[in-house]
Design a protein around this motif. Structure first.
Motif, PDB file in Angstrom:
ATOM      1  N   THR A  42       0.826  -1.212   0.000  1.00 27.39           N
ATOM      2  CA  THR A  42       0.000   0.000   0.000  1.00 27.39           C
ATOM      3  C   THR A  42       0.856   1.257   0.000  1.00 27.39           C
ATOM      4  OG1 THR A  42      -0.107  -0.026   2.430  1.00 27.39           O
ATOM      5  CG2 THR A  42      -1.860  -1.188   1.237  1.00 27.39           C
ATOM      6  N   PHE A  43       2.150   1.092  -0.174  1.00 25.93           N
ATOM      7  CA  PHE A  43       3.088   2.225  -0.192  1.00 25.93           C
ATOM      8  C   PHE A  43       4.068   2.009  -1.342  1.00 25.93           C
ATOM      9  CE2 PHE A  43       4.326  -1.074   2.751  1.00 25.93           C
ATOM     10  CZ  PHE A  43       5.631  -1.375   2.392  1.00 25.93           C
ATOM     11  N   PRO A  44       4.652   3.084  -1.887  1.00 29.88           N
ATOM     12  CA  PRO A  44       5.562   2.934  -3.028  1.00 29.88           C
ATOM     13  C   PRO A  44       6.878   2.285  -2.637  1.00 29.88           C
ATOM     14  CG  PRO A  44       5.473   5.219  -2.292  1.00 29.88           C
ATOM     15  CD  PRO A  44       4.415   4.494  -1.521  1.00 29.88           C
ATOM     16  N   GLN A  45       7.475   1.582  -3.597  1.00 30.91           N
ATOM     17  CA  GLN A  45       8.747   0.917  -3.357  1.00 30.91           C
ATOM     18  C   GLN A  45       9.888   1.934  -3.387  1.00 30.91           C
ATOM     19  OE1 GLN A  45       9.508  -2.323  -6.029  1.00 30.91           O
ATOM     20  NE2 GLN A  45      11.166  -3.162  -4.781  1.00 30.91           N
ATOM     21  N   SER A  46      10.810   1.771  -2.466  1.00 33.82           N
ATOM     22  CA  SER A  46      11.960   2.672  -2.376  1.00 33.82           C
ATOM     23  C   SER A  46      13.114   2.149  -3.224  1.00 33.82           C
ATOM     24  CB  SER A  46      12.416   2.791  -0.921  1.00 33.82           C
ATOM     25  OG  SER A  46      13.647   3.485  -0.832  1.00 33.82           O
ATOM     26  N   ASP A  47      13.825   3.045  -3.890  1.00 34.87           N
ATOM     27  CA  ASP A  47      15.004   2.644  -4.651  1.00 34.87           C
ATOM     28  C   ASP A  47      16.265   2.689  -3.797  1.00 34.87           C
ATOM     29  OD1 ASP A  47      15.382   5.360  -4.339  1.00 34.87           O
ATOM     30  OD2 ASP A  47      15.367   5.830  -6.484  1.00 34.87           O
ATOM     31  N   ALA A  66       7.720 -13.194   5.292  1.00 25.39           N
ATOM     32  CA  ALA A  66       8.168 -11.844   5.611  1.00 25.39           C
ATOM     33  C   ALA A  66       8.750 -11.168   4.375  1.00 25.39           C
ATOM     34  CB  ALA A  66       9.217 -11.875   6.720  1.00 25.39           C
ATOM     35  N   ASP A  67       8.724  -9.846   4.388  1.00 24.78           N
ATOM     36  CA  ASP A  67       9.458  -9.039   3.426  1.00 24.78           C
ATOM     37  C   ASP A  67      10.721  -8.541   4.113  1.00 24.78           C
ATOM     38  OD1 ASP A  67       7.783  -8.769   0.967  1.00 24.78           O
ATOM     39  OD2 ASP A  67       6.315  -8.018   2.408  1.00 24.78           O
ATOM     40  N   MET A  68      11.851  -8.744   3.464  1.00 27.38           N
ATOM     41  CA  MET A  68      13.120  -8.253   4.009  1.00 27.38           C
ATOM     42  C   MET A  68      13.574  -7.035   3.224  1.00 27.38           C
ATOM     43  SD  MET A  68      16.667 -10.237   4.947  1.00 27.38           S
ATOM     44  CE  MET A  68      17.032 -10.757   3.272  1.00 27.38           C
ATOM     45  N   TYR A  69      14.026  -6.018   3.947  1.00 30.05           N
ATOM     46  CA  TYR A  69      14.508  -4.776   3.352  1.00 30.05           C
ATOM     47  C   TYR A  69      15.952  -4.553   3.817  1.00 30.05           C
ATOM     48  CZ  TYR A  69       9.497  -3.986   2.632  1.00 30.05           C
ATOM     49  OH  TYR A  69       8.176  -4.119   2.264  1.00 30.05           O
ATOM     50  N   VAL A  70      16.859  -4.402   2.843  1.00 29.03           N
ATOM     51  CA  VAL A  70      18.279  -4.231   3.148  1.00 29.03           C
ATOM     52  C   VAL A  70      18.763  -2.930   2.517  1.00 29.03           C
ATOM     53  CG1 VAL A  70      20.580  -5.247   2.974  1.00 29.03           C
ATOM     54  CG2 VAL A  70      18.576  -6.735   3.143  1.00 29.03           C
ATOM     55  N   PRO A  71      19.416  -2.073   3.283  1.00 30.73           N
ATOM     56  CA  PRO A  71      19.911  -0.815   2.701  1.00 30.73           C
ATOM     57  C   PRO A  71      20.948  -1.073   1.606  1.00 30.73           C
ATOM     58  CG  PRO A  71      20.798  -1.150   4.914  1.00 30.73           C
ATOM     59  CD  PRO A  71      19.745  -2.198   4.714  1.00 30.73           C
ATOM     60  N   ARG A  72      20.874  -0.333   0.524  1.00 34.76           N
ATOM     61  CA  ARG A  72      21.852  -0.473  -0.557  1.00 34.76           C
ATOM     62  C   ARG A  72      23.195   0.115  -0.141  1.00 34.76           C
ATOM     63  NH1 ARG A  72      19.802  -1.732  -5.651  1.00 34.76           N
ATOM     64  NH2 ARG A  72      17.526  -1.642  -5.852  1.00 34.76           N
ATOM     65  N   ASN A  73      24.250  -0.473  -0.674  1.00 35.53           N
ATOM     66  CA  ASN A  73      25.612   0.058  -0.535  1.00 35.53           C
ATOM     67  C   ASN A  73      26.048   0.201   0.921  1.00 35.53           C
ATOM     68  OD1 ASN A  73      25.654   0.411  -3.409  1.00 35.53           O
ATOM     69  ND2 ASN A  73      24.526   2.329  -3.136  1.00 35.53           N
ATOM     70  N   VAL A  74      25.601  -0.731   1.761  1.00 35.83           N
ATOM     71  CA  VAL A  74      26.036  -0.756   3.157  1.00 35.83           C
ATOM     72  C   VAL A  74      26.623  -2.127   3.432  1.00 35.83           C
ATOM     73  CG1 VAL A  74      25.329  -0.601   5.575  1.00 35.83           C
ATOM     74  CG2 VAL A  74      24.289   0.913   3.887  1.00 35.83           C
ATOM     75  N   GLY A  75      27.854  -2.171   3.935  1.00 39.13           N
ATOM     76  CA  GLY A  75      28.510  -3.449   4.174  1.00 39.13           C
ATOM     77  C   GLY A  75      28.645  -3.766   5.645  1.00 39.13           C
ATOM     78  N   GLY A  76      29.162  -4.957   5.917  1.00 39.98           N
ATOM     79  CA  GLY A  76      29.391  -5.374   7.286  1.00 39.98           C
ATOM     80  C   GLY A  76      28.140  -5.905   7.958  1.00 39.98           C
ATOM     81  N   LYS A  77      28.283  -6.271   9.215  1.00 45.54           N
ATOM     82  CA  LYS A  77      27.159  -6.776   9.995  1.00 45.54           C
ATOM     83  C   LYS A  77      26.256  -5.608  10.416  1.00 45.54           C
ATOM     84  CE  LYS A  77      28.467 -11.199  10.572  1.00 45.54           C
ATOM     85  NZ  LYS A  77      27.645 -12.396  10.285  1.00 45.54           N
ATOM     86  N   GLN A 100      10.540  -0.607   5.576  1.00 44.44           N
ATOM     87  CA  GLN A 100      11.256   0.003   4.457  1.00 44.44           C
ATOM     88  C   GLN A 100      11.896   1.332   4.860  1.00 44.44           C
ATOM     89  OE1 GLN A 100      10.150   0.077  -0.034  1.00 44.44           O
ATOM     90  NE2 GLN A 100       9.214   1.930   0.823  1.00 44.44           N
ATOM     91  N   ALA A 101      11.161   2.137   5.625  1.00 44.01           N
ATOM     92  CA  ALA A 101      11.695   3.433   6.059  1.00 44.01           C
ATOM     93  C   ALA A 101      12.923   3.263   6.945  1.00 44.01           C
ATOM     94  CB  ALA A 101      10.606   4.215   6.794  1.00 44.01           C
ATOM     95  N   LEU A 102      12.903   2.239   7.804  1.00 42.11           N
ATOM     96  CA  LEU A 102      14.058   2.005   8.681  1.00 42.11           C
ATOM     97  C   LEU A 102      15.239   1.431   7.897  1.00 42.11           C
ATOM     98  CD1 LEU A 102      12.222   0.681  11.855  1.00 42.11           C
ATOM     99  CD2 LEU A 102      13.480   2.830  11.621  1.00 42.11           C
ATOM    100  N   LEU A 329      -0.416   7.156  12.930  1.00 46.05           N
ATOM    101  CA  LEU A 329       0.880   6.494  13.065  1.00 46.05           C
ATOM    102  C   LEU A 329       0.946   5.178  12.299  1.00 46.05           C
ATOM    103  CD1 LEU A 329       1.702   7.202  16.827  1.00 46.05           C
ATOM    104  CD2 LEU A 329       2.299   8.517  14.801  1.00 46.05           C
ATOM    105  N   TYR A 330      -0.070   4.882  11.509  1.00 47.29           N
ATOM    106  CA  TYR A 330      -0.031   3.721  10.619  1.00 47.29           C
ATOM    107  C   TYR A 330       0.778   4.013   9.367  1.00 47.29           C
ATOM    108  CZ  TYR A 330      -3.781   1.087  13.045  1.00 47.29           C
ATOM    109  OH  TYR A 330      -4.527   0.369  13.943  1.00 47.29           O
ATOM    110  N   ASP A 331       0.540   5.222   8.770  1.00 52.76           N
ATOM    111  CA  ASP A 331       1.104   5.422   7.438  1.00 52.76           C
ATOM    112  C   ASP A 331       1.454   6.861   7.088  1.00 52.76           C
ATOM    113  OD1 ASP A 331      -1.553   6.297   7.377  1.00 52.76           O
ATOM    114  OD2 ASP A 331      -1.839   5.700   5.273  1.00 52.76           O
ATOM    115  N   LYS A 332       1.183   7.803   7.954  1.00 49.89           N
ATOM    116  CA  LYS A 332       1.443   9.202   7.604  1.00 49.89           C
ATOM    117  C   LYS A 332       2.902   9.540   7.913  1.00 49.89           C
ATOM    118  CE  LYS A 332      -3.341  10.717   7.828  1.00 49.89           C
ATOM    119  NZ  LYS A 332      -4.320  11.703   8.332  1.00 49.89           N
ATOM    120  N   ILE A 333       3.720   9.491   6.872  1.00 51.07           N
ATOM    121  CA  ILE A 333       5.162   9.591   7.063  1.00 51.07           C
ATOM    122  C   ILE A 333       5.601  10.969   7.544  1.00 51.07           C
ATOM    123  CG2 ILE A 333       5.681   7.747   5.426  1.00 51.07           C
ATOM    124  CD1 ILE A 333       6.261   9.860   3.328  1.00 51.07           C
ATOM    125  N   ASP A 334       4.729  11.973   7.371  1.00 47.23           N
ATOM    126  CA  ASP A 334       5.069  13.300   7.887  1.00 47.23           C
ATOM    127  C   ASP A 334       4.724  13.430   9.375  1.00 47.23           C
ATOM    128  OD1 ASP A 334       2.375  13.055   7.233  1.00 47.23           O
ATOM    129  OD2 ASP A 334       2.108  15.208   6.938  1.00 47.23           O
TER     130      ASP A 334
END
Length: 350
Positions: A42-47, A66-77, A100-102, A329-334
């Motif tokens: 219900t929210f747009p995908q982040s690049d 589950a959906d897993m979200y991993v930050p791009r270009n971040v290494g290590g544990k 996704q936001a986290l 606090l469900y979805d209002k990102i502002d």
């Protein structure tokens, strides 16, 4: 051969047999899930993050999706966070948005569907349990502590709405959890047994038990499970929070076809599990960090504030978001205080 040696060999054989039997049983109980591969959130995908589907089992052998979200270009544990909620929602709604936001802020995250709901396994469908749902959080921790990209000593959880209560309960039981956030928290056990603002009487509670157990009889005779109706079109004079729920779950804003709150409905007898099960009994023994976040104008605010009052230690925090109602606090990102959430996790998952 001495008696001690014989006993030692016997115990070794018993232990080996037990492990073998356990492994065999676990393998048999593994459920293969058919997971949707297209982006149906219900929210747009982040690049800024990489997204993938994962599965794992809980301690009762139920396979969770589950959906897993991993930050791009971040290494290590990485520090990792497991997210779920609201109660009756799916990972394609609010929990996925948080996850996704986290991940955009540097955490490896998973948003999971609870047992018996969404894309997760378990039969019958659309039921809840204070024990199983708390276990689902610990099962997510099991998955994260064994993930190659996760620092096992830097794992947190985040529960939204009713899952805020389960998150606090999980933190009281699972010492691997180092930081917990309960956002727009509901105490499902308290609300079920006592009604809103604790106005339900013992006689009313007894009548509820009579009705639910009568429904059990009907279900047993029919071989099916009657479901309730979630978030119907509210009347003009309905409480504002009911209109807020409808606005999120039944409109384009937050509707999802797999969501119980969007229309599938709970099995009616699912409520029985919460009538005799206060879930925050040992929250005062939590030693890890906890943050409770609530909206200033949320009808559920008293549950979060009461839960916070019971917490002990100087690593407990309460954040009231000015002007916000429960579903903001469900979805209002502002409105969701992601900066403060990020700061909390970075402080306690370091």
């Amino acid at each position: 051969m001495s008696i001690k040696t014989i006993i030692a060999i016997g115990l070794l054989v018993i232990g080996t047999t037990t492990v073998a039997q356990t492994s065999k049983t676990t393998e048999v109980n593994m459920e293969k899930l058919g997971l949707t591969q297209e982006w149906d959130k219900t929210f747009p995908q982040s690049d800024k993050v990489l997204h993938s589907k994962v599965t794992f089992r809980n301690r009762y052998g139920i396979t969770l999706a589950a959906d897993m979200y991993v930050p791009r270009n971040v290494g290590g544990k990485l520090a990792a966070i497991a997210v779920s909620g609201p109660f009756g929602a799916v990972k394609e709604q609010s929990s996925g948005l948080y996850a996704q936001a986290l991940a955009e802020r540097g955490f490896l995250t998973i948003a999971f569907d609870p047992s018996f709901t969404g894309e997760s396994g378990g039969q019958p469908r659309n039921i809840a349990s204070p024990d199983l749902n708390t276990e689902d959080f610990s099962a997510a921790v099991d998955y994260l502590v064994t993930h190659n990209d996760v620092d096992a000593e830097r794992i947190g959880i985040l529960g939204i709405c009713g899952w805020g209560g389960f998150a606090i309960n999980a933190a009281a039981n699972d010492t691997r959890i180092k930081a917990t956030i309960a956002s727009t928290m509901y105490d499902i056990g308290r609300c079920t047994a006592n009604g809103y603002n604790d106005k339900m009487t013992a006689d009313e509670r007894y009548k509820m038990r009579e009705q639910l157990n009568a429904q059990r009889t009907v279900d047993a005779r029919n071989g099916t499970y009657q479901r309730n109706v979630m978030n119907p079109q509210p009347a003009d004079d309905a409480p504002q929070f009911m209109k807020d729920y409808y606005d999120y779950y039944k409109t384009e804003r937050g509707y999802h076809p797999r969501s119980i709150n969007s229309g599938l409905g709970w099995n009616m007898t699912s409520t029985l599990a919460f009538l005799n099960a206060p879930i925050l009994a040992y929250s005062d023994e939590i030693r890890s960090a906890v943050m409770v976040i609530h909206g200033e104008k949320a009808h559920s605010r008293y549950m979060g504030e009461d839960a916070f009052k019971k917490l002990k230690g100087d690593n407990k925090h309460l954040l009231i978001v000015p002007g916000a109602v429960h579903t903001d606090l469900y979805d209002k990102i502002d409105i969701i205080p992601f900066d403060r959430i990020e700061q909390f996790y970075k402080e306690y998952l370091k």
